[in-house]
Design a protein around this motif. Structure first.
Motif, short mmCIF file in Angstrom:
data_model
loop_
_atom_site.label_atom_id
_atom_site.label_comp_id
_atom_site.label_asym_id
_atom_site.label_seq_id
_atom_site.Cartn_x
_atom_site.Cartn_y
_atom_site.Cartn_z
N LEU A 100 0.80 -1.23 0.00
CA LEU A 100 0.00 0.00 0.00
C LEU A 100 0.83 1.28 0.00
N GLY A 101 2.12 1.16 0.28
CA GLY A 101 2.96 2.36 0.29
C GLY A 101 2.83 3.19 1.55
N ILE A 102 2.18 2.62 2.58
CA ILE A 102 2.13 3.31 3.87
C ILE A 102 3.45 3.00 4.60
N PRO A 103 4.15 4.05 5.10
CA PRO A 103 5.44 3.77 5.75
C PRO A 103 5.29 2.81 6.93
N VAL A 104 6.29 1.95 7.11
CA VAL A 104 6.29 0.98 8.22
C VAL A 104 6.03 1.66 9.55
N THR A 105 6.65 2.83 9.73
CA THR A 105 6.52 3.51 11.02
C THR A 105 5.11 4.06 11.26
N ASP A 106 4.27 4.02 10.23
CA ASP A 106 2.88 4.45 10.39
C ASP A 106 1.94 3.27 10.63
N ILE A 107 2.51 2.10 10.80
CA ILE A 107 1.67 0.90 10.93
C ILE A 107 1.90 0.25 12.29
N LYS A 108 0.84 0.10 13.04
CA LYS A 108 0.93 -0.61 14.32
C LYS A 108 0.46 -2.04 14.12
N VAL A 109 1.23 -2.98 14.63
CA VAL A 109 0.86 -4.40 14.51
C VAL A 109 0.40 -4.92 15.87
N VAL A 110 -0.80 -5.46 15.88
CA VAL A 110 -1.40 -5.98 17.12
C VAL A 110 -1.51 -7.49 17.01
N HIS A 111 -1.13 -8.17 18.06
CA HIS A 111 -1.20 -9.62 18.04
C HIS A 111 -1.22 -10.13 19.47
N GLY A 112 -1.65 -11.37 19.66
CA GLY A 112 -1.57 -11.98 20.97
C GLY A 112 -2.70 -11.61 21.92
N ASP A 113 -3.77 -11.03 21.42
CA ASP A 113 -4.93 -10.72 22.27
C ASP A 113 -6.16 -11.18 21.51
N THR A 114 -6.79 -12.25 22.01
CA THR A 114 -7.86 -12.86 21.21
C THR A 114 -9.10 -11.98 21.09
N ASP A 115 -9.26 -11.02 21.98
CA ASP A 115 -10.40 -10.10 21.83
C ASP A 115 -10.15 -9.10 20.71
N HIS A 116 -8.92 -8.93 20.32
CA HIS A 116 -8.60 -7.85 19.38
C HIS A 116 -7.87 -8.30 18.13
N THR A 117 -7.85 -9.59 17.89
CA THR A 117 -7.20 -10.08 16.66
C THR A 117 -8.06 -11.17 16.03
N PRO A 118 -7.93 -11.35 14.73
CA PRO A 118 -8.71 -12.39 14.07
C PRO A 118 -8.15 -13.78 14.34
N TYR A 119 -8.96 -14.80 14.09
CA TYR A 119 -8.63 -16.18 14.46
C TYR A 119 -7.43 -16.71 13.67
N GLY A 120 -6.60 -17.43 14.37
CA GLY A 120 -5.48 -18.08 13.70
C GLY A 120 -4.89 -19.13 14.60
N LEU A 121 -4.04 -19.95 14.04
CA LEU A 121 -3.53 -21.10 14.80
C LEU A 121 -2.17 -20.82 15.45
N GLY A 122 -1.63 -19.62 15.27
CA GLY A 122 -0.45 -19.27 16.04
C GLY A 122 0.87 -19.45 15.30
N THR A 123 1.94 -19.26 16.06
CA THR A 123 3.28 -19.20 15.48
C THR A 123 4.14 -20.35 15.97
N TYR A 124 4.45 -21.23 15.05
CA TYR A 124 5.34 -22.38 15.26
C TYR A 124 5.46 -23.01 13.88
N GLY A 125 6.42 -23.91 13.71
CA GLY A 125 6.56 -24.58 12.41
C GLY A 125 6.82 -23.60 11.27
#
Lengths: 155, 790
Positions: free
Chosen positions: B524-549
């Motif tokens: 999208l051309g939005i600078p990295v520093t303008d993007i906040k990444v949220v993870h690890g809170d099931t009330d605030h992130t979409p469903y996924g199976l996590g990080t391993y493998g």
């Protein structure tokens, strides 16, 4: 019992249990959670703080022993709003991944470059050999400490 | 940027290929990380576990009186109490059941028997030591061979229908075709080896703060979890808590490496205690707790055979594995695959037939079988084939590198279907290996080795070429406990053009807060520093199976690219409206939409974002946000060529790495700095396992290696220097061509280190030393080969 201790430059008095470990004192009583706990056997070094400027593993020191002394933790590395050279170097050289060993590694590095501001790769590795890291393979930690030493030299 | 990649964004945007400094570093370098043990809630109590000192015993009785009498103790929880709430047992990720707190028997040293809840951690630990358990000690089973022998004590006598200690049998491939190939073979090379039990030992141990509000029923569980969404659903299914009231918060994690995938008894007891007591309960493992009771890796006893033709081609492979599962079958791996992806054991080679069998055995050891910095059981597979291939080369008197080059899958054969059914996506193994060989000047190195031998010095050159299989799903093949393996991303661009990205995966140090922002920046051309990444809170992130493998980039990274493209499509509509041009006439590059042919007519992604909330075209939904659930069509197959040079001291058996060159091809590299950091760390773990790091037990089932004084992990002093190289053959099916890299080096490097030591001794006829290749083992091998000194 009561102890008087200077933490990151600030004199404080605290009521403590005689058996309280320094690491628990720092984390729970003083509320400085940047110091971590990783092993309980003085092996991993993530609990390292500076006691009168010298790195110690705070899981093997009683809080009572720091009465009348000075303790420095990662929270005290920054001064006057400016990051310490070691902090800048850890970011610039990707010296951290999960960040759990990082406060201790930086404190050991900061104390080390005061003594040796032009260390070889081996000298840095020996200096941090009491501190484990499971993420980085150490190479970037070594680079970061050497870079911070270079900045120290330039001062 | 990497040599093999071109950049599509400038540094100030920081898209794919830029070594952008990490966004997560700022808090971590100032001691402002938020790790599990840093969480403190009002009224919080502390839990400590009383563990079994013996490996196998019937419990006659548990006396909690002395523990309960300690001032400050609020409750002592036993298996009996848990049973009253139907929680004395819990399901494992592999369809077995595991004791939460033992009621009938203890089945390994360190098993959880009772928990003390107290006002502070010191009191909890004191009281836990005062729990008295009356044990009727039984014979322990400490090896899988002993476990499956006639007359072995039955470990799982509570399991209906279980009459022996066999956990499962599993096979893959074509036994008839393989047998036929072996019958016609000119030579057969075989190897028996043990890939020893190892423990991931992240520096932060596991823990939980369970906070259940007795009025609202809200259960907030702060956990060291690599898979928070899966854990939420499993808590709902196991504990019967309504899923909308469960919120798993996985804060900063101090390393995971697979250790933080399973659900452990301590989590369940702390949660039950919080529910019963109506107050938050914290449990943090000690290092010993962590090493003796939580998920280990490996412990595969392997036998492999290669059938070879007269002209040195591999015709077929046979592999048979006996897996030491411990007392409960709790492998953290896809439920349809009993031996994980071990059947990738055909490695990087082109041959038509293979047959793989695997048996699991219960033993009186801690349960586990987690994918310790590897995709499921792939490091065992990679080790076996690379050791076998090395020995095959010796057998026919050929250089191990040449043998590999002749037998490699050729670039034009991709996508390549292996005899056990994997479809490798892409690769150029020959180029990779030749590049690594050129780097070390392989021919000159062999000449030096010969000269050294003539002088009586033992130099070894170890070669290994691994192919990994990472990024599970696709969901049709991969699920964990029935939960399908795909992953997700949710992206919202705010009116000022700043964005928030929410992920189903969860970093433990891999740098997601930076690399995933780089994917958005690239699209999208939005600078990295303008993007906040949220993870690890099931009330605030979409469903996924996590990080391993190594699955985050292949799945969550793909979802991030796809949701960004969704938003790019909508942005194009808005830009066309703002520019009064047709969508098809717009170019989009590095965050700027411009009218083709008249580049001065342009709008930025930031203009578009503002318009999304203030000036939308008629009939288009407001806002600039979306989500994407990505189910990969296939695994991805990163690979690498590693060459290690060692010198072995014939007098002591001590070996030292003189040089290690590691070439990795993980497809497109999002952040080269982070990728290289991952590889350096992975190589260190591989070195650790090949040289020093293992968990052993004595004949009574006592765990040797229960702390960092006995369980050796390398410090900076022992860790060799590694030289990194790369090639880049993108994954053809991944949206940005990335393959995942977090575990490659741990998978590929143990064989390279061990092959190097064996190579130093090969002229004496030495063909195997099991890991860890300890000096005494090397010395013994030298003595028996007649090559020892002194």
């Amino acid at each position: 019992m009561e102890i008087s201790v200077k933490i990151n430059g600030t004199p404080q008095k605290h009521e403590i249990e005689p058996r309280q470990l320094l690491v628990d004192f720092v984390r729970s009583t003083a509320g400085l959670t940047g110091t971590h706990i990783g092993c309980d056997t003085t092996s991993c070094g993530v609990c390292t703080v500076l006691l009168d400027g010298v790195p110690v593993k705070s899981c093997t020191v009683f809080a009572a022993q720091v009465d009348g002394h000075e303790v420095a933790t990662v929270e005290g590395l920054k001064s006057n709003g400016e990051l310490h050279a070691i902090q800048k170097a850890f970011t610039a050289h990707h010296g951290l991944q999960c960040g759990f060993c990082t406060p201790a590694m930086m404190l050991v590095g900061a104390a080390f470059i005061e003594e040796n501001d032009n260390p070889s790769d081996d000298e840095v590795r020996w200096a941090i050999s009491g501190n484990l890291c499971r993420c980085t393979g150490y190479v970037n930690i070594v680079k970061a400490i050497q870079a911070a030493a270079e900045e120290r030299r330039a001062q | 940027m990497t040599a093999a990649q071109t950049l599509s964004t400038p540094p100030e945007i920081g898209g794919i290929g830029h070594s952008v400094p990490r966004q997560e570093d700022a808090r971590l370098i100032e001691g402002q990380g938020n790790f599990l043990d840093d969480i403190s809630l009002p009224g919080m109590l502390h839990m400590a576990i009383h563990r079994s000192p013996v490996a196998h015993a019937r419990i006659r009785g548990v006396n909690t009186e002395a523990a309960a009498a300690v001032p400050g103790v609020v409750a002592v929880v036993t298996g009996e109490l848990m049973a009253q709430h139907n929680l004395a047992w819990m399901p494992t990720l592999s369809g077995d059941t595991q004791a939460v707190l033992a009621t009938d028997k203890v089945r390994y040293q360190g098993q959880e028997v009772a928990c003390v809840i107290a006002s502070d951690p010191y009191t909890a630990a004191d009281a836990a030591a005062l729990v008295e358990v009356d044990y009727d000690v039984l014979d322990p089973v400490t090896s899988p061979q002993q476990s499956l022998a006639d007359g072995a004590p039955l470990i799982r006598d509570e399991k209906e229908g279980q009459t022996d200690n066999l956990v499962y049998t599993w096979e893959s491939g074509d036994s008839d075709a393989t047998d036929a190939a072996f019958d016609s073979a000119a030579r057969v090379v075989s190897l028996e080896t043990h890939y020893p039990r190892s423990h991931p030992a992240p520096l932060e141990t596991c823990g939980i703060v369970a906070d259940i509000n007795s009025v609202t029923g809200q259960a907030t569980l702060y956990m060291t979890s690599q898979a928070p969404h899966a854990h939420r659903t499993l808590f709902a299914l196991v504990a019967g808590l309504p899923e909308q009231n469960i919120r798993i918060i996985s804060p900063d994690i101090g390393g995971g490496f697979g250790n933080k995938v399973p659900i452990y008894p301590g989590y369940v007891v702390a949660t039950a205690a919080s529910l019963l007591l109506g107050t938050p309960v914290k449990w943090i493992e000690s290092r010993t707790d962590n090493l003796i009771s939580t998920g280990f890796g490996r412990d595969y006893h392997m036998r492999g055979e290669l059938a070879l033709s007269e002209d040195g081609r591999i015709l077929a492979l046979r592999a048979d594995v006996l897996s030491d599962q411990g007392a409960f079958y709790s492998d953290a791996q896809p439920s349809k695959l009993r031996a994980g992806l071990f059947h990738v054991v055909t490695g990087s080679y082109d041959f038509p037939s293979a047959h793989v069998t695997c048996r699991g055995a219960f033993t009186n050891k801690a349960p586990g079988g987690v994918a310790y910095r590897c995709s499921f059981r792939i490091t065992e597979a990679s080790y076996l084939i690379e050791r076998l291939v090395q020995n095959a080369a010796y057998e026919i008197g050929e250089d191990p590198a040449d043998f590999r080059l002749r037998n490699f899958i050729k670039p034009e054969q991709f996508p390549y279907t292996t005899p056990t059914g994997f479809v490798y996506d892409s690769g150029d193994y020959h180029t990779a290996m030749r590049k690594a060989m050129d780097e070390v000047d392989y021919t000159a190195l062999r000449a030096e080795q010969a000269e050294a031998r003539a002088e009586g010095r033992l130099i070894g050159i170890g070669v290994a070429h691994f192919t990994e299989a990472v990024g599970a799903g696709p969901s049709r093949t991969f699920d964990i406990a029935g939960l399908k393996m795909f992953d997700s991303a949710e992206l919202r661009v705010h009116p000022t053009g700043k964005a928030i990205l929410k992920l189903g995966v969860k970093t433990q140090g891999q740098g997601h807060e930076t690399t995933f922002a780089q994917i958005v920046a690239n699209e999208l051309g939005i600078p990295v520093t303008d993007i906040k990444v949220v993870h690890g809170d099931t009330d605030h992130t979409p469903y996924g199976l996590g990080t391993y493998g190594s699955r985050s980039t292949p799945t969550g990274g793909a979802a991030t690219a796809m949701v960004s493209r969704k938003l790019a499509d909508k942005s194009r509509k808005i830009a066309a409206h703002l520019l009064e041009a047709a969508e098809a006439d717009l170019d989009f590059s590095a965050g700027v939409f411009s009218v083709r042919g008249t580049p001065d007519r342009s709008v930025t992604i930031q203009d578009v974002a503002f318009a999304a909330y203030t000036n939308m075209p008629e009939g288009v939904e407001h806002g600039l946000e979306g989500s994407y659930y990505y189910d990969p069509p296939n695994l991805t197959f990163p690979y690498g060529s590693y060459i290690v040079v060692v010198e072995v001291d014939a007098e002591t058996g001590v070996w030292k790495v003189d040089r290690m060159v590691a070439l990795d091809d993980c497809g497109v590299r999002i952040n080269p700095m982070i990728v290289e950091g991952q590889i350096q760390g992975g190589l260190t773990e591989g070195f650790a396992k090949s040289s020093m790091q293992w968990i052993t037990f004595d004949e009574d089932g006592n765990c040797i290696g229960s702390n960092f004084m006995d369980y050796l992990v390398p410090t900076a002093w022992e860790t060799p220097r590694f030289e990194l190289l790369e090639t880049c053959v993108p994954s053809p099916h991944h949206p940005i061509g990335a393959k995942g890299v977090g575990e490659s080096a741990t998978v590929g490097s143990p064989a390279a280190f061990v092959n190097a030591v064996i190579d130093a001794l090969a002229h004496l006829g030495v063909r195997n030393i099991d890991m860890p290749v300890l000096p005494d083992r090397v010395w013994a091998a030298l003595q028996s080969a007649g090559g020892g000194v002194g």
